[in-house]
Motif scaffolding. Structure first.
Motif, mmCIF file in Angstrom:
data_model
loop_
_atom_site.group_PDB
_atom_site.id
_atom_site.type_symbol
_atom_site.label_atom_id
_atom_site.label_comp_id
_atom_site.label_asym_id
_atom_site.label_seq_id
_atom_site.Cartn_x
_atom_site.Cartn_y
_atom_site.Cartn_z
ATOM 1 N N LYS A 1 0.904 -0.439 0.144
ATOM 2 C CA LYS A 1 0.101 0.003 -0.267
ATOM 3 C C LYS A 1 1.141 0.616 -0.340
ATOM 4 O O LYS A 1 0.635 2.063 0.114
ATOM 5 C CB LYS A 1 -0.898 -0.267 1.621
ATOM 6 C CG LYS A 1 -2.151 -1.435 1.492
ATOM 7 C CD LYS A 1 -2.653 -1.167 -0.244
ATOM 8 C CE LYS A 1 -3.459 -3.195 0.673
ATOM 9 N NZ LYS A 1 -4.739 -2.661 -0.420
ATOM 10 N N MET A 2 2.128 1.257 0.155
ATOM 11 C CA MET A 2 2.726 2.503 0.160
ATOM 12 C C MET A 2 3.117 2.815 -1.239
ATOM 13 O O MET A 2 2.994 2.248 -2.729
ATOM 14 C CB MET A 2 4.259 1.757 1.217
ATOM 15 C CG MET A 2 3.904 0.989 2.216
ATOM 16 S SD MET A 2 3.568 2.891 3.299
ATOM 17 C CE MET A 2 4.913 3.526 3.621
ATOM 18 N N ASP A 3 3.470 4.245 -1.451
ATOM 19 C CA ASP A 3 3.794 5.006 -2.410
ATOM 20 C C ASP A 3 5.073 4.227 -2.454
ATOM 21 O O ASP A 3 6.547 3.992 -2.033
ATOM 22 C CB ASP A 3 4.081 6.202 -1.675
ATOM 23 C CG ASP A 3 4.698 7.147 -3.406
ATOM 24 O OD1 ASP A 3 4.472 6.640 -4.455
ATOM 25 O OD2 ASP A 3 4.936 7.883 -2.915
ATOM 26 N N THR A 4 5.638 4.055 -3.989
ATOM 27 C CA THR A 4 7.145 3.252 -4.404
ATOM 28 C C THR A 4 8.117 4.923 -5.654
ATOM 29 O O THR A 4 8.557 4.414 -5.985
ATOM 30 C CB THR A 4 7.071 2.029 -5.086
ATOM 31 O OG1 THR A 4 5.913 2.458 -5.977
ATOM 32 C CG2 THR A 4 6.521 1.066 -4.208
ATOM 33 N N THR A 5 7.728 5.768 -5.457
ATOM 34 C CA THR A 5 8.129 6.426 -6.301
ATOM 35 C C THR A 5 9.748 6.937 -5.409
ATOM 36 O O THR A 5 9.841 7.098 -4.399
ATOM 37 C CB THR A 5 7.261 8.218 -5.812
ATOM 38 O OG1 THR A 5 5.911 7.775 -6.113
ATOM 39 C CG2 THR A 5 7.984 8.894 -6.766
ATOM 40 N N ARG A 6 10.551 7.354 -6.599
ATOM 41 C CA ARG A 6 11.635 7.643 -5.420
ATOM 42 C C ARG A 6 12.214 8.590 -5.760
ATOM 43 O O ARG A 6 11.987 9.427 -6.625
ATOM 44 C CB ARG A 6 12.922 6.508 -6.889
ATOM 45 C CG ARG A 6 14.308 7.282 -6.713
ATOM 46 C CD ARG A 6 14.985 5.924 -7.177
ATOM 47 N NE ARG A 6 15.354 4.973 -7.009
ATOM 48 C CZ ARG A 6 15.360 3.216 -7.431
ATOM 49 N NH1 ARG A 6 15.083 3.019 -8.504
ATOM 50 N NH2 ARG A 6 15.340 2.471 -6.694
ATOM 51 N N ARG A 7 12.127 8.632 -4.561
ATOM 52 C CA ARG A 7 12.787 9.441 -3.913
ATOM 53 C C ARG A 7 14.253 9.764 -2.721
ATOM 54 O O ARG A 7 13.957 9.072 -3.057
ATOM 55 C CB ARG A 7 11.358 10.325 -2.954
ATOM 56 C CG ARG A 7 10.040 10.322 -3.455
ATOM 57 C CD ARG A 7 9.414 11.830 -2.724
ATOM 58 N NE ARG A 7 8.212 12.262 -3.053
ATOM 59 C CZ ARG A 7 7.145 11.233 -3.146
ATOM 60 N NH1 ARG A 7 7.437 9.992 -2.359
ATOM 61 N NH2 ARG A 7 5.827 11.272 -3.790
ATOM 62 N N ASN A 8 14.952 10.404 -3.247
ATOM 63 C CA ASN A 8 16.008 10.914 -1.952
ATOM 64 C C ASN A 8 15.747 11.034 -0.489
ATOM 65 O O ASN A 8 14.622 11.202 -0.551
ATOM 66 C CB ASN A 8 16.857 12.127 -2.201
ATOM 67 C CG ASN A 8 18.492 11.314 -2.425
ATOM 68 O OD1 ASN A 8 19.044 11.475 -0.912
ATOM 69 N ND2 ASN A 8 19.486 10.113 -3.487
ATOM 70 N N GLY A 9 17.209 10.270 -0.015
ATOM 71 C CA GLY A 9 16.636 10.519 1.532
ATOM 72 C C GLY A 9 16.709 11.901 2.208
ATOM 73 O O GLY A 9 17.343 12.849 1.378
ATOM 74 N N PHE A 10 16.811 11.863 3.453
ATOM 75 C CA PHE A 10 17.657 12.845 4.010
ATOM 76 C C PHE A 10 19.004 13.373 3.501
ATOM 77 O O PHE A 10 19.875 12.552 4.457
ATOM 78 C CB PHE A 10 17.293 12.530 6.376
ATOM 79 C CG PHE A 10 15.404 12.380 5.681
ATOM 80 C CD1 PHE A 10 14.941 13.488 5.886
ATOM 81 C CD2 PHE A 10 14.714 11.031 6.045
ATOM 82 C CE1 PHE A 10 13.852 13.264 5.814
ATOM 83 C CE2 PHE A 10 13.327 11.019 6.374
ATOM 84 C CZ PHE A 10 13.095 12.361 6.766
#
Length: 467
Positions: free
Chosen positions: A287-296
């Motif tokens: 159910k989670m979003d799998t869009t690739r975004r960078n971490g902190f």
């Protein structure tokens, strides 16, 4: 997306999980939020004085294994940070020289520590009469290597990890209350060069609204905001312990699996839920979003996969795979050679609550056999096999003594990085993973097969000299 929204997304997933859970109550993911600990000016100054890493009034904070060992640093790199606030109408630019090293980049961050924009070395045009030594085929030892970068205010929205656009030598920043955060990275300085890659740190120049130019200590006094220049972002220890204690895990040493289970990084929220794998709540991840975004405070030039590990499955962890090709720059090679990746590495880190690194190996530190394959042994110094050395074709990665840093001396996390894949190699790189579980299929022969064993068993393979 703010930190609150990113981690709040897990709470939405938890609500959805209620409808599919039968007898088990899903964990309350709404409480899984990071802690952000801004370092004070005094802490940063003290660390700068204690560390051997050079700084100045502009680049005042550093992250590395030898300074602030936080945010999952790679020991092959050094990270410098600056935080500033410009007067109305003022403009700022950087004058620098391309480093003698494997890679360099600049990244701006928003108030939550997520990347806003970046310029890596390939995206930076040199000044007239100078060369960019990072271009494939370029002469790496050119004497004239100057560049200028303009730091522009304005939001371009969060930049995707694979975004390779070029917008001139202009780096955009999304200021929070006028305060802007900028990080500078240098990877693998050439042999004989200092940690900066044999060049000075980039020098800031401010042009005021009336045309006056300000530099040096005067500039720093007017614009630098040292408080919170370095920020430690991590999950609370109690939260991580709660995650590790989820009921009904399939693995006896949850969250570590046997063999280790590698999970590609897509975004911070999904990465946190790796701990649900092998529990009754694993379906929540779908159910989670799998869009690739960078971490902190991550770099947009890298992407990663990670695996929880535990020595109680075996004192020795062995990784084996075909190695992606990279430029071999450490030995002062004269030409920047094209390769599948700019850089790859494997690091042993602690946990989501203690984000320190124990040790890393980068590509040139890993011997290869005649097929271009590598073998990496991860163990403590006490358990290191006699044949876990370069002369026997084996690279050794120190497990360290801290384990996960929060109570399990046998635990930890392995992180495998890919940087800047070539167009041809992109389909087999970590950047090409689309969903959790497709890592092995995408990487193919480059996927690290990972198994636990003991020292005596590994030593039985003998000493096989590398190619």
């Amino acid at each position: 997306m703010t930190v609150r929204n990113i981690f709040g997304a897990m709470a939405i997933g938890a609500t959805l999980m209620v409808s599919i859970a039968s007898n088990a109550q899903p964990p309350d993911l709404s409480t899984w939020r990071p802690q952000v600990a801004p370092m004070s000016a005094e802490q940063i100054a003290h660390m700068s004085a204690q560390s051997s890493i050079p700084t100045n009034c502009f680049w005042g904070g550093t992250v590395s294994a030898n300074s602030f060992n936080i945010l999952f640093p790679d020991t092959g790199a050094t990270y410098w940070a600056a935080q500033y606030k410009l007067p109305p109408g003022a403009k700022l630019y950087l004058q620098g020289e391309f480093t003698h090293g494997r890679h360099m980049s600049f990244t701006t961050y928003n108030a939550e520590g997520l990347p806003v924009d970046r310029l890596n070395d390939l995206m930076i045009a040199p000044e007239p009469g100078s060369v960019n030594p990072f271009l494939p085929g370029a002469q790496r030892d050119g004497k004239q290597r100057a560049y200028r970068i303009d730091l522009a205010e304005g939001s371009m929205g969060q930049v995707n990890v694979a975004d390779g656009r070029s917008h001139g030598n202009r780096l955009f920043a999304n200021a929070s209350n006028g305060v802007q955060q900028l990080w500078y990275r240098v990877y693998v300085p050439d042999h004989g060069q200092d940690i900066k890659g044999g060049v000075p740190l980039p020098e800031p120049v401010m042009m005021l609204a009336d045309g006056q130019t300000v530099t040096g200590a005067t500039l720093c006094k007017q614009i630098i905001v040292p408080e919170g220049e370095i920020r430690d972002v991590h999950l609370p220890v109690d939260t991580v312990h709660q995650m590790f204690a989820l009921t009904g895990p399939s693995a006896p040493l949850h969250p570590a699996q046997n063999p280790p289970l590698w999970s590609a990084f897509f975004n911070p929220a999904l990465s946190v839920t790796n701990v649900l794998i092998g529990t009754p709540y694993e379906a929540l991840r779908a159910k989670m979003d799998t869009t690739r975004r960078n971490g902190f405070y991550g770099t947009l030039d890298n992407t990663y996969m990670s695996a929880y590990i535990d020595q109680r499955y075996g004192a020795i962890l062995v990784m084996h795979a075909k190695a992606p090709t990279t430029p071999h720059t450490y030995g002062n090679e004269k030409v920047m050679k094209p390769a599948q990746l700019r850089y790859w590495s494997v690091c042993k880190n602690h946990s989501l609550a203690d984000t320190a690194v124990d040790d890393c190996l980068y590509d040139e530190q890993v011997p290869l056999d005649s097929h271009g394959d590598y073998t990496i042994v991860v163990s403590t110094a006490a358990q290191r096999p006699a044949n876990a050395r370069a002369e026997c074709g084996v690279a050794w990665l120190d497990w360290g003594s801290a384990g996960d840093g929060i109570g399990n001396s046998a635990g930890g996390i392995l992180i495998y990085r890919h940087m800047m894949p070539s167009r041809e190699f992109y389909p087999q790189s970590l950047f090409a993973t689309k969903k959790p579980g497709d890592e092995a299929a995408v990487l193919g022969e480059y996927f690290p097969q990972s198994t636990y064993t003991d020292r005596a068993t590994f030593e039985q393979r003998g000493c096989v000299k590398p190619k």
